[in-house]
Design an enzyme around this catalytic site. Sequence first.
Site, PDB file in Angstrom:
ATOM      1  N   HIS A 214      76.439  49.479  24.082  1.00 40.37           N
ATOM      2  CA  HIS A 214      77.497  49.349  25.090  1.00 40.37           C
ATOM      3  C   HIS A 214      78.648  48.474  24.573  1.00 40.37           C
ATOM      4  O   HIS A 214      79.351  47.842  25.362  1.00 40.37           O
ATOM      5  CB  HIS A 214      76.945  48.821  26.424  1.00 40.37           C
ATOM      6  CG  HIS A 214      76.131  49.865  27.144  1.00 40.37           C
ATOM      7  ND1 HIS A 214      76.631  50.631  28.158  1.00 40.37           N
ATOM      8  CD2 HIS A 214      74.862  50.291  26.944  1.00 40.37           C
ATOM      9  CE1 HIS A 214      75.697  51.472  28.588  1.00 40.37           C
ATOM     10  NE2 HIS A 214      74.604  51.290  27.860  1.00 40.37           N
ATOM     11  N   THR A 215      78.808  48.446  23.298  1.00 36.37           N
ATOM     12  CA  THR A 215      79.942  47.748  22.691  1.00 36.37           C
ATOM     13  C   THR A 215      81.046  48.723  22.301  1.00 36.37           C
ATOM     14  O   THR A 215      82.199  48.326  22.163  1.00 36.37           O
ATOM     15  CB  THR A 215      79.501  46.961  21.440  1.00 36.37           C
ATOM     16  OG1 THR A 215      78.646  47.811  20.667  1.00 36.37           O
ATOM     17  CG2 THR A 215      78.743  45.705  21.811  1.00 36.37           C
ATOM     18  N   ASP A 216      80.700  50.019  22.113  1.00 36.52           N
ATOM     19  CA  ASP A 216      81.723  50.946  21.566  1.00 36.52           C
ATOM     20  C   ASP A 216      82.914  51.110  22.506  1.00 36.52           C
ATOM     21  O   ASP A 216      84.065  51.027  22.079  1.00 36.52           O
ATOM     22  CB  ASP A 216      81.126  52.299  21.123  1.00 36.52           C
ATOM     23  CG  ASP A 216      80.473  53.127  22.203  1.00 36.52           C
ATOM     24  OD1 ASP A 216      80.266  52.624  23.336  1.00 36.52           O
ATOM     25  OD2 ASP A 216      80.134  54.300  21.920  1.00 36.52           O
TER      26      ASP A 216
ATOM     27  N   GLY B 206      67.502  64.844  25.292  1.00 37.09           N
ATOM     28  CA  GLY B 206      67.177  63.906  26.368  1.00 37.09           C
ATOM     29  C   GLY B 206      66.434  62.666  25.906  1.00 37.09           C
ATOM     30  O   GLY B 206      65.904  61.919  26.728  1.00 37.09           O
TER      31      GLY B 206
ATOM     32  N   GLY C 196      67.905  60.286  24.027  1.00 37.63           N
ATOM     33  CA  GLY C 196      68.876  59.264  23.627  1.00 37.63           C
ATOM     34  C   GLY C 196      69.167  59.311  22.138  1.00 37.63           C
ATOM     35  O   GLY C 196      69.576  58.327  21.545  1.00 37.63           O
TER      36      GLY C 196
ATOM     37  N   SER D 182      71.292  61.570  20.803  1.00 32.46           N
ATOM     38  CA  SER D 182      72.601  62.206  20.659  1.00 32.46           C
ATOM     39  C   SER D 182      72.536  63.671  20.249  1.00 32.46           C
ATOM     40  O   SER D 182      73.264  64.115  19.362  1.00 32.46           O
ATOM     41  CB  SER D 182      73.475  61.442  19.661  1.00 32.46           C
ATOM     42  OG  SER D 182      73.835  60.220  20.215  1.00 32.46           O
ATOM     43  N   SER D 183      71.675  64.423  20.919  1.00 33.68           N
ATOM     44  CA  SER D 183      71.668  65.868  20.674  1.00 33.68           C
ATOM     45  C   SER D 183      73.034  66.456  21.036  1.00 33.68           C
ATOM     46  O   SER D 183      73.481  67.424  20.400  1.00 33.68           O
ATOM     47  CB  SER D 183      70.561  66.543  21.477  1.00 33.68           C
ATOM     48  OG  SER D 183      70.685  66.227  22.847  1.00 33.68           O
TER      49      SER D 183
ATOM     50  N   GLU E 139      83.201  65.633  24.932  1.00 35.74           N
ATOM     51  CA  GLU E 139      82.141  64.973  25.719  1.00 35.74           C
ATOM     52  C   GLU E 139      82.723  64.357  27.005  1.00 35.74           C
ATOM     53  O   GLU E 139      82.167  64.501  28.082  1.00 35.74           O
ATOM     54  CB  GLU E 139      81.505  63.877  24.858  1.00 35.74           C
ATOM     55  CG  GLU E 139      80.429  63.086  25.535  1.00 35.74           C
ATOM     56  CD  GLU E 139      79.035  63.649  25.331  1.00 35.74           C
ATOM     57  OE1 GLU E 139      78.752  64.156  24.231  1.00 35.74           O
ATOM     58  OE2 GLU E 139      78.235  63.598  26.276  1.00 35.74           O
TER      59      GLU E 139
ATOM     60  N   ASP F 280      78.516  57.889  18.936  1.00 31.30           N
ATOM     61  CA  ASP F 280      77.592  58.954  18.565  1.00 31.30           C
ATOM     62  C   ASP F 280      78.263  59.957  17.627  1.00 31.30           C
ATOM     63  O   ASP F 280      77.674  60.406  16.636  1.00 31.30           O
ATOM     64  CB  ASP F 280      77.088  59.678  19.824  1.00 31.30           C
ATOM     65  CG  ASP F 280      76.504  58.710  20.847  1.00 31.30           C
ATOM     66  OD1 ASP F 280      76.172  57.570  20.462  1.00 31.30           O
ATOM     67  OD2 ASP F 280      76.396  59.093  22.020  1.00 31.30           O
TER      68      ASP F 280
HETATM   69  C1  GLA Z   1      75.539  56.363  24.796  1.00 31.18           C
HETATM   70  C2  GLA Z   1      77.021  56.690  24.561  1.00 31.18           C
HETATM   71  C3  GLA Z   1      77.616  55.834  23.433  1.00 31.18           C
HETATM   72  C4  GLA Z   1      77.305  54.363  23.652  1.00 31.18           C
HETATM   73  C5  GLA Z   1      75.828  54.148  23.974  1.00 31.18           C
HETATM   74  C6  GLA Z   1      75.516  52.732  24.328  1.00 31.18           C
HETATM   75  O1  GLA Z   1      74.799  56.749  23.671  1.00 31.18           O
HETATM   76  O2  GLA Z   1      77.150  58.058  24.233  1.00 31.18           O
HETATM   77  O3  GLA Z   1      78.998  56.072  23.352  1.00 31.18           O
HETATM   78  O4  GLA Z   1      78.125  53.805  24.638  1.00 31.18           O
HETATM   79  O5  GLA Z   1      75.395  54.972  25.033  1.00 31.18           O
HETATM   80  O6  GLA Z   1      75.651  51.908  23.216  1.00 31.18           O
END
Ligand code: GLA
Length: 394
Positions: free
Chosen positions: A35-37, A134, A136, A138-139, A172, A184
Site C-alpha cells: 500500500h505504498t505504490d 484470486g 493476490g 496479480s493474475s 485496470e 503489479d
Molecule cells: C494490490 C494493488 C497494488 C498495490 C497492492 C498493495 O496488489 O494492485 O497496486 O497497491 O495491492 O501493496
Amino acid sequence: MSASAAARTLFTEAFGSRPAGIWSAPGRVNLIGEHTDYNDGFVLPFALPQRTHAAAGARGDGRIRVISTFDGAPVEVALDELDDLFPAHGTADRPTVPAWSAYPLGVAWALLHAAGPDAASGLDLAIASDVPIGAGLSSSAAIECAVAIALNDTWDLGLDRVALAAAARTAENDAVGAPTGIMDQMASLLGQPGAAVLLDCRSLEGTVVDLRLAEAGLALVVLDTGVTHAHATGGYRERRAACERGAQVLRVRALRDLTVADLPRAARQLDAETYRRVRHVVTENQRVLDTVRSLRTGGAGSIGELLLESHASMRDDFEISVPEVDTAVEAAMTAGAVGARMTGGGFGGAVIALVPSGRVDDVQDAAATAFAASGFAPPTTLRAEPSAGAGRDA
Ligand code: GLA
C-alpha cells in the site's frame, strides 16, 4: 498442455490461422512495500515463473477479436467502439462486455490512447494463463502486460516498458474499475531472474536488486490462504482514501513526502485511525529502503525482521490482515522461517515466507497443521522462484 501451447491452439481453432507470435507476462509477489505504490512510495516486488500467454495476429479491418481459456466464447468489437465501452469516467448506459474481456480490451483501448487512434489496424488474440487466480499474485496484471507487450509488437507502437505498464494500469483502473497502484504491472514488465525490482512509484524508476537466495541457502515460499473477502475492493478503496486524507491534512503531495521524523506531528494533527494508516505507509516506505540496504550488505538472511515488522504494521496499523493470514505467518515462523508477511492488497490472499532451503517442507506441513487445527481450509504452497518479466516467446 503448457499455457503457451494452449494459447497457440486456441488461436488456431478460433481464428483458423496461425498467430504471428506468442508473448507472455508473469504474475508477481511483493517482497515488501504494501500500500505504498499509490502513495508515490517504494515497493520491492519480483516476477513469478507462472505466466499468462497471449497469441496474437494483426487484422486489416479495424476489428478486435479476443478469446481466452477462461471462457470459450470469443468477444468481437470494432476498435472505434472501445471509447464507448470504456469512457474515461464511465456512464451508466455504456455497452458491456464479459468481465474477463475488459482486461485485454481495456489494454487495447489504453494503448490506442497512448499511441494515437491510427496506430492500429485490428487484432486477433487468444489468451491462456497458469497464474493462480484470486491468490493476490496479480493474475490480472499478467493478462494486461502479456496483451500490452503483444500489441506493442504487433501494432509496432514503439512504447517502452514504463509506458506499457502505465497503459496496463489504466486498463485496470478505468476499464476493469479496480483503483490499484502501478506496482503489479511494473513488476510483471520489469522482473529479472533471481532478483526483485525496487520501484520508485513517483519517478517510475526501477532498480534491479539481486536476491542471491541460493548463496544464502534460502528459498521464497508462497502460502496461499485461499481466502478472498467480499469487502477487499471496498477495504482497499477506504485505505486509499485514508491515505489521501492524511496527506491533505499534513499538507504534502503524497505520504511519500513524510519520514518517520514527521510522525509526532502527524499524531497531533490526525484522528487516531488516520494516524495509524499514515504510520503504516511512512514506516513501510522506510522498511523497503532498509530491506534493499540489508540485501546488499548482509544478504537475504538479514531481512527477516523487516518482513515481520511489515506484517505487524499491516495487521495492527493498516488493519488489512485476516486470521488465516496471521496463522500462516505464525506457522511459517514456528517451522523455522527467517521472516514472513502478508503480500498483496490484503483481506485474504497469500503470505510470502523466506525459508532455509532445507525447511520448505516443514513450513508447508506446519501451515497445513495449523490451518486444520483452526478449522481453516488447507492452504496451497508454491515455490516462488524470482523469474523473468514479460517478453516475446515465439
Ligand atoms: C494490490 C494493488 C497494488 C498495490 C497492492 C498493495 O496488489 O494492485 O497496486 O497497491 O495491492 O501493496
